[in-house]
Structure formats: structure tokens, C-alpha cells
Design an enzyme around this catalytic site. Structure first.
Site, PDB file in Angstrom:
ATOM      1  CG  ASN A   1      10.457  -3.120   2.210  1.00 16.91           C
ATOM      2  OD1 ASN A   1      11.179  -2.250   1.827  1.00 16.91           O
ATOM      3  ND2 ASN A   1       9.472  -3.753   1.474  1.00 16.91           N
TER       4      ASN A   1
ATOM      5  CG  ASP B   1       1.097  -7.288   5.974  1.00 21.53           C
ATOM      6  OD1 ASP B   1       2.332  -7.625   6.226  1.00 21.53           O
ATOM      7  OD2 ASP B   1       0.325  -7.956   5.518  1.00 21.53           O
TER       8      ASP B   1
ATOM      9  CE  LYS C   1       4.585   3.323  -4.348  1.00 25.85           C
ATOM     10  NZ  LYS C   1       5.507   2.136  -4.256  1.00 25.85           N
TER      11      LYS C   1
ATOM     12  NE  ARG D   1       4.483   1.554   2.149  1.00 17.24           N
ATOM     13  CZ  ARG D   1       4.339   0.763   1.369  1.00 17.24           C
ATOM     14  NH1 ARG D   1       4.821   1.198  -0.018  1.00 17.24           N
ATOM     15  NH2 ARG D   1       4.155  -0.844   1.095  1.00 17.24           N
TER      16      ARG D   1
ATOM     17  CE1 TYR E   1       4.285  -9.257  -7.530  1.00 18.54           C
ATOM     18  CE2 TYR E   1       4.340  -8.353  -5.034  1.00 18.54           C
ATOM     19  CZ  TYR E   1       4.430  -9.491  -6.053  1.00 18.54           C
ATOM     20  OH  TYR E   1       4.396 -10.721  -5.357  1.00 18.54           O
TER      21      TYR E   1
END
Ligand code: ITT
Length: 191
Positions: free
Chosen positions: A10, A68, A170, A176, A149
Site C-alpha cells: 500500500n 496492519d 494527519k 499510524r 475510509y
């Protein structure tokens, strides 16, 4: 500057993680060679370990980090949770499905979860952590930032949608960011 393999395919995670770590002497890089982990655990830490172990097989770096993550919605008994990436075929369809499943729900509480596991070249676990970002599910998508999302997640601490935050904003408050900061602190003591 040293490198750590990030056991993911990703690209958003790689970008976010390198931004969070921008003031540190470390660069996170994609796995070399084949990377096709089987994520067969029933929890985030277990699945992060599956990815870390898989990437450690070909790793050229001393350490491998795996992330994850997922969205856990209270009114849906924690779904989509570890199945967040597999909830529907595309990011748009996943958002549509979640909003549909939430249409009669008054309780909108939700949290993003991020589990991180660090392993060595032998695939042995050196460090693990699981962190959350609290919020709720909005009634419609808002904002253009982030991924996944983010457009339907309202961040409690910021009083704003996650996708309405800049990348830098963010990178300071996300699940994260919290998990990676634990990893970076551990690295400072153990590298
Ligand atoms: P890798 O397994 O290769 O790392 P992935 O996208 O499949 O990539 P996960 O299995 O950890 O990763 O699934 C995470 C999913 O949860 C991701 O695809 C998003 O749908 C969602 N997600 C995780 N972190 C998110 C974030 O910061 N913002 C929005 N959605 C997020």
C-alpha cells in the site's frame, strides 16, 4: 540515513510513514522481490506479523516493519476491522457499503486501529504496538485528503473529517502516527 523495509504493498502507507518519520534518520522502503503474504490471523498484531515475516525472507535491511490497520465501528460489532481492506472491491465501494450498513444506526462511534510489528532478518519479533484514533462515522464523505475510509471518518480530537486534514496534520494525530512514534522511540533506544 538507514533504511527499514516496510512490509506493505500500500503506497499510501509508505508515504504516510515517511512523512511521520521525516525528522528521523530513517527511510522506509518497499520490499524487494515477491511480497504476497497470507494474512490468516484473527487480529491486527497477528496479521502485521504475517506481513513482517513474509518480507523478512528477502529483506536486505536489518529490520522489517509491518502495519496492519483498519476501521472498527462500534454499532457493527467492530466490523470491518481486520477485513477493512477486503470489505468491498474498491475504496468507493467500501465507503458506500459502510454508509449503507450504518444508515439506521444512531451510535456512530468508531476507531481506526494500527498495529505495528518490527522483526529482524530471521523473522523474530523485536517490538510490537497497537494504537487507535477515536472518532465517528459521518453521514456522507467529506474532504480530499488521506485514503481508504478517511472521507467518512470524523476525528474527535480535531473536530474535523480525517480527509479534511492536510497530510501533515494527519501525520501528527493518526493511529499510524501514534504507532510509528512508539516504534521510533523503541528504535532510538535499540538501534
Ligand atoms: P498491506 O496489507 O499491503 O499493508 P492493505 O491496504 O491491504 O495493505 P491492511 O490489510 O492493513 O492494508 O488494510 C488496511 C485497510 O484499512 C486499508 O486498505 C484501508 O481501507 C483501511 N485503513 C487503514 N488505515 C487507514 C487510514 O489511515 N485511513 C483510511 N483508511 C485506512
Amino acid at each position: 540515513m538507514y533504511q527499514i523495509t516496510l512490509a506493505t504493498s500500500n503506497k499510501h502507507k509508505v508515504d504516510e510513514i515517511n512523512l511521520i518519520a521525516k525528522d528521523y534518520d530513517v527511510e522506509f522502503v518497499l520490499p524487494v522481490g515477491e511480497f504476497d503474504p497470507v494474512e490468516d490471523s484473527d487480529n491486527f498484531i497477528g496479521n502485521a506479523y504475517c506481513k513482517a515475516k513474509c518480507a523478512s525472507l528477502n529483506a536486505s535491511t536489518d529490520y522489517v516493519l509491518a502495519d496492519d490497520s483498519g476501521l472498527c465501528v462500534q454499532a457493527l460489532k467492530g466490523a470491518p476491522g481486520i477485513y477493512s481492506a477486503r470489505y468491498a472491491k474498491s475504496a468507493d465501494e467500501r465507503i458506500k457499503k459502510l454508509l449503507f450498513n450504518m444508515k439506521d444506526k444512531k451510535d456512530r462511534n468508531a476507531e481506526f486501529v494500527c498495529a505495528m510489528v518490527v522483526v529482524n532478518k530471521k523473522g523474530e519479533i523485536l517490538f510490537k504496538t497497537e494504537q487507535t484514533c477515536e472518532g465517528s462515522i459521518m453521514y456522507e464523505p467529506k474532504g480530499k485528503g488521506g485514503f481508504g475510509y478517511d472521507p467518512i471518518f470524523f476525528v474527535k480530537s480535531e473536530n474535523k473529517g480525517m480527509a479534511e486534514l492536510t497530510d501533515l496534520e494527519k501525520s501528527k494525530i493518526s493511529h499510524r502516527a501514534k504507532a510509528l512514534n512508539c516504534v521510533l522511540n523503541w528504535l532510538k533506544e535499540n538501534k
